[in-house]
Design a protein around this motif. Structure first.
Motif, PDB file in Angstrom:
ATOM      1  N   PHE A  27     -14.230 -31.888  43.439  1.00 14.79           N
ATOM      2  CA  PHE A  27     -13.976 -33.315  43.521  1.00 14.79           C
ATOM      3  C   PHE A  27     -12.490 -33.565  43.319  1.00 14.79           C
ATOM      4  CE2 PHE A  27     -18.419 -33.422  41.866  1.00 14.79           C
ATOM      5  CZ  PHE A  27     -18.991 -34.247  42.824  1.00 14.79           C
ATOM      6  N   GLY A  28     -11.996 -34.650  43.897  1.00 14.51           N
ATOM      7  CA  GLY A  28     -10.593 -34.958  43.684  1.00 14.51           C
ATOM      8  C   GLY A  28     -10.260 -36.400  43.956  1.00 14.51           C
ATOM      9  N   ASP A  29      -9.116 -36.821  43.437  1.00 14.36           N
ATOM     10  CA  ASP A  29      -8.544 -38.111  43.823  1.00 14.36           C
ATOM     11  C   ASP A  29      -7.126 -37.842  44.315  1.00 14.36           C
ATOM     12  OD1 ASP A  29      -6.998 -37.758  41.519  1.00 14.36           O
ATOM     13  OD2 ASP A  29      -8.110 -39.240  40.347  1.00 14.36           O
ATOM     14  N   ASP A  30      -6.233 -38.816  44.226  1.00 13.22           N
ATOM     15  CA  ASP A  30      -4.909 -38.630  44.801  1.00 13.22           C
ATOM     16  C   ASP A  30      -4.160 -37.447  44.187  1.00 13.22           C
ATOM     17  OD1 ASP A  30      -5.416 -40.789  46.325  1.00 13.22           O
ATOM     18  OD2 ASP A  30      -3.932 -42.119  45.405  1.00 13.22           O
ATOM     19  N   ASP A  31      -4.271 -37.291  42.886  1.00 11.65           N
ATOM     20  CA  ASP A  31      -3.421 -36.333  42.185  1.00 11.65           C
ATOM     21  C   ASP A  31      -4.174 -35.299  41.365  1.00 11.65           C
ATOM     22  OD1 ASP A  31      -1.100 -37.847  42.969  1.00 11.65           O
ATOM     23  OD2 ASP A  31      -1.652 -39.289  41.419  1.00 11.65           O
ATOM     24  N   HIS A  32      -5.477 -35.408  41.304  1.00  9.04           N
ATOM     25  CA  HIS A  32      -6.260 -34.528  40.436  1.00  9.04           C
ATOM     26  C   HIS A  32      -7.446 -33.958  41.188  1.00  9.04           C
ATOM     27  CE1 HIS A  32      -4.217 -37.413  37.764  1.00  9.04           C
ATOM     28  NE2 HIS A  32      -4.023 -36.356  37.014  1.00  9.04           N
ATOM     29  N   VAL A  33      -7.763 -32.717  40.872  1.00  5.54           N
ATOM     30  CA  VAL A  33      -8.922 -32.053  41.481  1.00  5.54           C
ATOM     31  C   VAL A  33      -9.647 -31.281  40.387  1.00  5.54           C
ATOM     32  CG1 VAL A  33      -9.666 -30.287  43.137  1.00  5.54           C
ATOM     33  CG2 VAL A  33      -7.813 -31.863  43.732  1.00  5.54           C
ATOM     34  N   VAL A  34     -10.953 -31.306  40.463  1.00  4.82           N
ATOM     35  CA  VAL A  34     -11.775 -30.502  39.575  1.00  4.82           C
ATOM     36  C   VAL A  34     -12.637 -29.565  40.411  1.00  4.82           C
ATOM     37  CG1 VAL A  34     -13.677 -30.550  37.928  1.00  4.82           C
ATOM     38  CG2 VAL A  34     -11.824 -32.190  37.706  1.00  4.82           C
ATOM     39  N   LEU A  35     -12.631 -28.298  40.052  1.00  5.50           N
ATOM     40  CA  LEU A  35     -13.514 -27.305  40.666  1.00  5.50           C
ATOM     41  C   LEU A  35     -14.467 -26.760  39.616  1.00  5.50           C
ATOM     42  CD1 LEU A  35     -11.090 -25.064  42.797  1.00  5.50           C
ATOM     43  CD2 LEU A  35     -12.312 -27.134  43.507  1.00  5.50           C
ATOM     44  N   PHE A  36     -15.673 -26.460  40.051  1.00  8.13           N
ATOM     45  CA  PHE A  36     -16.689 -25.844  39.189  1.00  8.13           C
ATOM     46  C   PHE A  36     -17.295 -24.714  39.990  1.00  8.13           C
ATOM     47  CE2 PHE A  36     -18.125 -28.021  35.251  1.00  8.13           C
ATOM     48  CZ  PHE A  36     -18.934 -27.028  34.713  1.00  8.13           C
ATOM     49  N   TYR A  37     -17.332 -23.530  39.436  1.00  5.91           N
ATOM     50  CA  TYR A  37     -17.836 -22.387  40.205  1.00  5.91           C
ATOM     51  C   TYR A  37     -18.269 -21.268  39.267  1.00  5.91           C
ATOM     52  CZ  TYR A  37     -13.014 -20.780  39.423  1.00  5.91           C
ATOM     53  OH  TYR A  37     -11.823 -20.429  38.839  1.00  5.91           O
ATOM     54  N   TYR A  38     -19.020 -20.332  39.848  1.00  9.73           N
ATOM     55  CA  TYR A  38     -19.376 -19.093  39.153  1.00  9.73           C
ATOM     56  C   TYR A  38     -18.538 -17.963  39.735  1.00  9.73           C
ATOM     57  CZ  TYR A  38     -23.793 -21.311  37.554  1.00  9.73           C
ATOM     58  OH  TYR A  38     -24.749 -22.122  36.984  1.00  9.73           O
ATOM     59  N   PRO A  39     -17.559 -17.489  39.024  1.00  9.61           N
ATOM     60  CA  PRO A  39     -16.887 -16.268  39.470  1.00  9.61           C
ATOM     61  C   PRO A  39     -17.791 -15.077  39.148  1.00  9.61           C
ATOM     62  CG  PRO A  39     -15.801 -17.174  37.505  1.00  9.61           C
ATOM     63  CD  PRO A  39     -17.046 -17.977  37.736  1.00  9.61           C
ATOM     64  N   HIS A  40     -17.961 -14.200  40.088  1.00 14.12           N
ATOM     65  CA  HIS A  40     -18.764 -13.004  39.824  1.00 14.12           C
ATOM     66  C   HIS A  40     -17.833 -11.899  39.356  1.00 14.12           C
ATOM     67  CE1 HIS A  40     -21.801 -14.408  43.166  1.00 14.12           C
ATOM     68  NE2 HIS A  40     -21.499 -15.367  42.313  1.00 14.12           N
TER      69      HIS A  40
END
Lengths: 121, 121
Positions: free
Chosen positions: B71-84
Motif C-alpha cells: 500500500f502507498g500514498d504520495d510519500d509512504h509505502v508499506v510492504l508486508f511479505y513472507y521472506p523464505h
C-alpha cells in the motif's frame, strides 16, 4: 454477505486499534471474529478467547503509542506503529488484518521480540 | 522538487522490492537515496553504503518470497511479505518506506529475529 468498502475495513481496524491501545480490550474484541486466526511472533492464536487472552496480557504493558501508517482496501488493512513498552519507544510493530463480514478474521502480527526484551547483559 | 504521485511511490518501492528479492541488489540500490536511514531489528543503517552492505548480506539468503500486501500514498509505502529463508516460509516481515525526491530515504524494517534464528535446542 460481505458489504465491505475501503472506508469500512480501515475504520473497523482503526476503531479496534484505538480501543485496545487505550486499554479497552473488551471494546476491541467487538471487532474480532469468533474464529479469528492470529499469527504472532512465536505463537499462533486460534479463536477469540485465545486472542483475547493474548491481547489482554499485552495491552496493560503499553505505556504509549506512535502511529506511523494505516492503509487498507476492501478486505485488508495494514497498520505500522511504535508501541511504547516502558523505555522502549522506537521498536516498530506491524499488523496485517483480513476482514470477513465486517470483523477481523485474520491478523498477522510482526514485531522483533528481542527489541522488547533484549538479553540481559 | 517533489513530483510524487501515489502510483510513483508504490511503483518505485515495488521495483526496488522485485530487484533485491530476485537477487539484483545493485538494481535495487538505484531506488535508494544516498543518505538513506534504515531502522532494522538490532541495527540502524545510515547511508547507502551501509544499507547496501546490509541488503547484500541478506539477499543471498532468500530462497523464495510470498507477498502479502503493498500500500502507498504520495510519500509512504508499506510492504508486508513472507521472506523464505531455508525452511522458514511463514515468518512475516514488513517495511515502511518514506520517499523523498523519488528515492527511498527512510526504511523502517521489522521482522522477528527469533523466528528466523530460533535458539538451539
Amino acid at each position: 454477505m460481505t458489504q465491505q468498502t475501503q472506508t469500512t475495513a480501515l475504520d473497523t481496524v482503526l476503531a479496534y486499534h484505538r480501543a485496545w491501545t487505550s486499554g479497552d480490550v473488551t471494546a476491541a474484541l467487538e471487532y474480532v471474529a469468533d474464529n479469528i486466526v492470529c499469527q504472532a511472533p512465536g505463537a499462533e492464536l486460534i479463536g477469540k478467547d485465545a486472542y483475547g487472552a493474548f491481547l489482554g496480557g499485552f495491552a496493560p504493558t503499553l505505556t504509549g503509542l506512535t502511529d506511523l501508517a494505516a492503509f487498507g482496501d476492501d478486505d485488508h488493512v495494514v497498520l505500522f506503529y511504535y508501541p511504547h513498552i516502558g523505555q522502549i519507544t522506537t521498536a516498530p510493530a506491524a499488523e496485517h488484518f483480513t476482514l470477513r463480514d465486517g470483523k477481523i478474521a485474520e491478523n498477522i502480527l510482526v514485531f522483533d521480540r528481542l527489541s522488547y526484551a533484549p538479553p540481559q547483559q
